[in-house]
Each structure stands twice: as structure tokens, then as C-alpha cells.
Design a protein around this motif. Structure first.
Motif, PDB file in Angstrom:
ATOM      1  N   SER A  31       0.817  -1.215   0.000  1.00 30.49           N
ATOM      2  CA  SER A  31       0.000   0.000   0.000  1.00 30.49           C
ATOM      3  C   SER A  31       0.852   1.266   0.000  1.00 30.49           C
ATOM      4  N   GLU A  32       2.025   1.205   0.647  1.00 29.85           N
ATOM      5  CA  GLU A  32       2.919   2.370   0.661  1.00 29.85           C
ATOM      6  C   GLU A  32       3.387   2.701  -0.753  1.00 29.85           C
ATOM      7  N   ASN A  33       3.698   1.667  -1.532  1.00 31.37           N
ATOM      8  CA  ASN A  33       4.140   1.877  -2.908  1.00 31.37           C
ATOM      9  C   ASN A  33       3.016   2.407  -3.781  1.00 31.37           C
ATOM     10  N   VAL A  34       1.770   2.012  -3.477  1.00 29.02           N
ATOM     11  CA  VAL A  34       0.635   2.488  -4.260  1.00 29.02           C
ATOM     12  C   VAL A  34       0.517   3.999  -4.149  1.00 29.02           C
ATOM     13  N   ALA A  35       0.553   4.515  -2.927  1.00 29.18           N
ATOM     14  CA  ALA A  35       0.463   5.961  -2.727  1.00 29.18           C
ATOM     15  C   ALA A  35       1.628   6.674  -3.405  1.00 29.18           C
ATOM     16  N   ARG A  36       2.815   6.091  -3.340  1.00 30.51           N
ATOM     17  CA  ARG A  36       3.992   6.693  -3.967  1.00 30.51           C
ATOM     18  C   ARG A  36       3.844   6.701  -5.487  1.00 30.51           C
ATOM     19  N   ASN A  37       3.302   5.626  -6.062  1.00 27.22           N
ATOM     20  CA  ASN A  37       3.106   5.565  -7.511  1.00 27.22           C
ATOM     21  C   ASN A  37       2.114   6.608  -7.994  1.00 27.22           C
ATOM     22  N   ILE A  38       1.093   6.867  -7.178  1.00 28.28           N
ATOM     23  CA  ILE A  38       0.071   7.831  -7.569  1.00 28.28           C
ATOM     24  C   ILE A  38       0.597   9.260  -7.488  1.00 28.28           C
ATOM     25  N   LEU A  39       1.295   9.578  -6.424  1.00 24.02           N
ATOM     26  CA  LEU A  39       1.726  10.964  -6.173  1.00 24.02           C
ATOM     27  C   LEU A  39       3.095  11.283  -6.763  1.00 24.02           C
ATOM     28  N   GLY A  40       3.899  10.257  -7.015  1.00 30.92           N
ATOM     29  CA  GLY A  40       5.229  10.500  -7.558  1.00 30.92           C
ATOM     30  C   GLY A  40       6.304  10.473  -6.490  1.00 30.92           C
ATOM     31  N   ASP A  41       7.556  10.455  -6.937  1.00 36.27           N
ATOM     32  CA  ASP A  41       8.688  10.341  -6.009  1.00 36.27           C
ATOM     33  C   ASP A  41       8.894  11.596  -5.163  1.00 36.27           C
ATOM     34  N   ALA A  43       6.637  13.286  -3.587  1.00 39.95           N
ATOM     35  CA  ALA A  43       5.611  13.458  -2.552  1.00 39.95           C
ATOM     36  C   ALA A  43       6.220  13.329  -1.162  1.00 39.95           C
ATOM     37  N   SER A  44       5.727  14.150  -0.239  1.00 42.08           N
ATOM     38  CA  SER A  44       6.207  14.118   1.143  1.00 42.08           C
ATOM     39  C   SER A  44       5.507  13.012   1.909  1.00 42.08           C
ATOM     40  N   LEU A  45       6.011  12.721   3.114  1.00 37.83           N
ATOM     41  CA  LEU A  45       5.386  11.690   3.952  1.00 37.83           C
ATOM     42  C   LEU A  45       3.969  12.084   4.329  1.00 37.83           C
ATOM     43  N   ALA A  46       3.748  13.381   4.546  1.00 39.74           N
ATOM     44  CA  ALA A  46       2.413  13.857   4.894  1.00 39.74           C
ATOM     45  C   ALA A  46       1.447  13.650   3.730  1.00 39.74           C
ATOM     46  N   GLN A  47       1.902  13.916   2.520  1.00 40.16           N
ATOM     47  CA  GLN A  47       1.048  13.709   1.352  1.00 40.16           C
ATOM     48  C   GLN A  47       0.742  12.225   1.144  1.00 40.16           C
ATOM     49  N   LEU A  48       1.751  11.383   1.378  1.00 46.78           N
ATOM     50  CA  LEU A  48       1.527   9.945   1.254  1.00 46.78           C
ATOM     51  C   LEU A  48       0.509   9.466   2.280  1.00 46.78           C
ATOM     52  N   ALA A  49       0.618   9.956   3.501  1.00 50.77           N
ATOM     53  CA  ALA A  49      -0.319   9.567   4.554  1.00 50.77           C
ATOM     54  C   ALA A  49      -1.733  10.031   4.215  1.00 50.77           C
ATOM     55  N   ALA A  50      -1.847  11.250   3.682  1.00 50.61           N
ATOM     56  CA  ALA A  50      -3.165  11.776   3.315  1.00 50.61           C
ATOM     57  C   ALA A  50      -3.793  10.958   2.182  1.00 50.61           C
ATOM     58  N   LYS A  51      -2.972  10.554   1.210  1.00 46.12           N
ATOM     59  CA  LYS A  51      -3.487   9.750   0.094  1.00 46.12           C
ATOM     60  C   LYS A  51      -3.953   8.383   0.585  1.00 46.12           C
ATOM     61  N   LYS A  52      -3.217   7.779   1.534  1.00 51.02           N
ATOM     62  CA  LYS A  52      -3.628   6.488   2.084  1.00 51.02           C
ATOM     63  C   LYS A  52      -4.965   6.606   2.802  1.00 51.02           C
ATOM     64  N   VAL A  53      -5.171   7.718   3.507  1.00 42.04           N
ATOM     65  CA  VAL A  53      -6.456   7.936   4.188  1.00 42.04           C
ATOM     66  C   VAL A  53      -7.564   8.116   3.156  1.00 42.04           C
ATOM     67  N   LEU A  55      -7.752   6.888   0.167  1.00 43.18           N
ATOM     68  CA  LEU A  55      -8.070   5.611  -0.484  1.00 43.18           C
ATOM     69  C   LEU A  55      -8.576   4.558   0.497  1.00 43.18           C
ATOM     70  N   GLY A  56      -8.540   4.891   1.793  1.00 47.78           N
ATOM     71  CA  GLY A  56      -8.996   3.939   2.802  1.00 47.78           C
ATOM     72  C   GLY A  56      -7.963   2.895   3.157  1.00 47.78           C
ATOM     73  N   LEU A  57      -6.696   3.128   2.782  1.00 43.83           N
ATOM     74  CA  LEU A  57      -5.654   2.149   3.038  1.00 43.83           C
ATOM     75  C   LEU A  57      -5.239   2.111   4.501  1.00 43.83           C
ATOM     76  N   ASP A  58      -5.715   3.074   5.299  1.00 44.36           N
ATOM     77  CA  ASP A  58      -5.391   3.084   6.721  1.00 44.36           C
ATOM     78  C   ASP A  58      -6.325   2.201   7.529  1.00 44.36           C
ATOM     79  N   ASN A  59      -7.375   1.700   6.900  1.00 48.72           N
ATOM     80  CA  ASN A  59      -8.334   0.833   7.591  1.00 48.72           C
ATOM     81  C   ASN A  59      -7.821  -0.602   7.644  1.00 48.72           C
ATOM     82  N   PRO A  60      -8.324  -1.404   8.587  1.00 46.49           N
ATOM     83  CA  PRO A  60      -7.936  -2.826   8.641  1.00 46.49           C
ATOM     84  C   PRO A  60      -8.296  -3.548   7.349  1.00 46.49           C
ATOM     85  N   LEU A  61      -7.531  -4.595   7.050  1.00 45.59           N
ATOM     86  CA  LEU A  61      -7.718  -5.336   5.803  1.00 45.59           C
ATOM     87  C   LEU A  61      -9.141  -5.857   5.649  1.00 45.59           C
ATOM     88  N   LEU A  62      -9.683  -6.480   6.702  1.00 49.28           N
ATOM     89  CA  LEU A  62     -11.020  -7.063   6.606  1.00 49.28           C
ATOM     90  C   LEU A  62     -12.081  -6.002   6.356  1.00 49.28           C
TER      91      LEU A  62
END
Length: 313
Positions: A31-41, A43-53, A55-62
Motif C-alpha cells: 500500500s505504501e508503494n501504491v500511494a507513492r506511484n500515484i503521487l510520484g517520487d 511526494a512528502s510523507l504527509a502527502q503519502l499519509a493523506a493519500k492512504k487515508v 483511499l482507505g488504506l489506513d483501515n484494517p484489511l477485513l
């Protein structure tokens, strides 16, 4: 019969759920690579974290899978994470390509295998030896290698059919057939190798049964014995191999679509996997599994009709 169909449908639904969950879980491992692929190299850590939120990637798998499954049951496979297009729309245009390859290969390989297998079982001799040679050759050479050879010889050197690309049936039925000729041939060789051997073995086994001698003693013609009785009894094991072949054809179509630049489910799944577009990957896998389940259900129903004992197993 209804109970038999219900069991097969239930098993198919379980298979679809398991396959989608496994693919979902494997893709989310990056999932970390997904956010990086979308935003580009850059992107800051804050932007990556925001993108994961986002896309819902911060939620549990189930929870993520449950939300996807809830929407998928309603026919909503989500949107691409890279271009925001509907996954259902993207895949809907790809299904006819993959189905054309798979169904065309099944039809061609089945017809050829029936002719070769029955002829070898009935006449034996040199026909049987030729079948053995063809089967070994077909199993030795992989489909993608045959595809490359066909492109070089048939398309480039001889110029008989286009090397790559796909033409829809609506645009030109003849062009559609031309665009499928080499892909279907490349996959059918391997399918014929295994299926024709099964037809031969099953037909020989039935021909040696006592009831066949009884039918002949009653004066029935060889044609009637062969086509009305022998092939009917030899069909169930052959259909089982055919269903397994179809599963292999769906996976083999992925490589063939890449070689011939065909816009099918396999090619879009490979592209989406490379960038981590999970909705497209999971959607393509689910649709492929659904196609396999439907085809196997049809084959199981034919098997049950030919052999009532199958329905009780």
C-alpha cells in the motif's frame, strides 16, 4: 438435479470470494508503494499519509475487503486509483477480447481433439503413432514461443494476417477472425496435445467394454455404436479435462494478449499490477474467475446429464 446445481453454484461463489480476498490481501501488502506511484517520487510523507487515508488504506484489511465486497455484490467494482474511471466500464470493454480467445481456443481444440482422438482409438496403427508424436510436440513447445514463431513466419515473412492488434466483430467479422487466428492457434496446440490423448484413452476404454460387443452382436452399425453409445460414455472424463484446460487457457491468455498486443483482461491486469491499481486488478481477477466458474458449471451440468452417477457424487 436442483441440489446438484446448488452445490456447484455454492462452490463457485466460495471460490470467487477466496480468490478476490487473496488478491486483495496480496496487493494491499504494498500500500505504501501504491500511494507513492500515484503521487510520484517527490511526494512528502504527509502527502503519502493523506493519500492512504483518502483511499482507505489506513483501515484494517477485513474492513477494506468488506467494503469492496459490499459494493461488488451490487455491481460496483469501484474506480481506478490512477484515472478515476469506472473499473466496470474499463473491464467491460476487455471481456469480449479474452472470451473470444478462450472460447475460440476451446472450440478449435475440442473439434480437433475429437477427430484425432476418436480416429486414433478406432483405427490405431499409424494414426495412433502420429497422435502420440503430435501430443509430445504440443506439450514441449510453450504457447508464447509458438506465438512468437507465428508472428515472425505468418505475419512478418508471409504477410498473411496482422501481427498484433484486435478488430471487433462489429467492425469486421473477417478482420475479427484474422486478429484471433494466431492467438487461438498458439494456445490450441497445447490444449489439443492433452485433450486428444484423453479422448483416445476414454474411447479405447469404452470400446473394450462388454456392452459394446453386445451392441455389435445385435447388428448395430459401427457408426451407430460409436456415435450413439461409445462417445456418450467416453464424454464425462473428456469434459473434466476440458474444464481444466479452460482454466489453463484463461491464464495462458494473459501471456498471449501481451505478445499480440490484445486489449483483454490479462493485459489490463498486468498493467494495473505494475502500478498497484488494486480495484482494476481485483476486478479483472473476479471477472476471470466468474467466467471460469460459469464454464465449469455448464460442463458439470452436461456431465450430470450424460452420467447420472455424477450428480450423486
Amino acid at each position: 438435479m436442483i441440489s446438484y446445481i446448488s452445490r456447484r453454484i455454492g462452490a463457485g461463489l466460495v471460490l470467487i470470494a477466496c480468490a478476490s480476498f487473496i488478491v486483495f490481501a496480496l496487493m494491499l501488502a504494498n500500500s505504501e508503494n501504491v500511494a507513492r506511484n500515484i503521487l510520484g517520487d517527490e511526494a512528502s510523507l504527509a502527502q503519502l499519509a493523506a493519500k492512504k487515508v483518502e483511499l482507505g488504506l489506513d483501515n484494517p484489511l477485513l474492513l477494506q475487503y468488506g467494503q469492496w465486497l459490499f459494493n461488488a455484490v451490487q455491481g460496483n467494482l469501484g474506480k481506478s486509483w490512477f484515472n478515476a474511471e469506472s473499473v466496470g466500464y474499463l473491464l467491460l470493454n476487455r471481456i469480449p477480447v479474452t472470451l473470444s480467445i478462450a472460447v475460440g481456443t476451446v472450440v478449435a481444440s475440442t473439434l480437433v481433439s475429437l477427430i484425432m482422438g476418436v480416429a486414433a482409438a478406432v483405427y490405431r496403427g499409424w494414426l495412433d503413432r502420429v497422435l502420440q508424436i503430435v501430443s509430445v510436440v504440443g506439450l514441449v513447445f510453450p504457447g508464447f514461443w509458438l506465438a512468437l514463431v507465428m508472428i515472425v513466419k505468418v505475419s512478418i515473412e508471409w504477410g498473411l494476417v496482422p501481427a498484433t492488434g484486435y478488430i471487433t466483430f462489429a467492425q469486421s467479422p473477417f478482420g475479427w477472425m484474422q486478429s484471433l487466428l494466431l492467438p487461438v492457434f498458439s494456445l490450441a496446440i497445447g490444449a489439443v496435445a492433452g485433450l486428444s490423448q484423453q479422448v483416445r484413452s476414454a474411447t479405447i476404454g469404452v470400446l473394450e467394454m462388454d456392452f459394446v460387443r453386445t451392441l455389435r452382436s445385435r447388428g448395430l452399425s459401427e457408426t451407430s455404436v460409436l456415435f450413439r453409445h461409445v462417445l456418450r460414455n467416453a464424454a464425462p472424463p473428456t469434459l473434466t479435462v476440458l474444464s481444466l484446460n479452460f482454466i489453463g487457457l484463461m491464464s495462458g491468455a494473459v501471456m498471449i494478449e501481451q505478445v499480440f498486443a490484445l486489449p483483454g483482461l490479462g493485459s489490463i491486469a498486468v498493467e494495473a499490477t505494475g502500478v498497484g491499481d488494486i480495484p482494476i486488478v481485483v476486478g479483472a481477477v473476479v471477472i476471470s474467475v466468474v467466467i471460469v466458474v460459469i464454464v465449469n458449471l455448464v460442463i458439470d451440468l452436461i456431465n450430470g446429464w450424460l452420467n447420472p452417477k455424477v450428480r450423486l457424487s
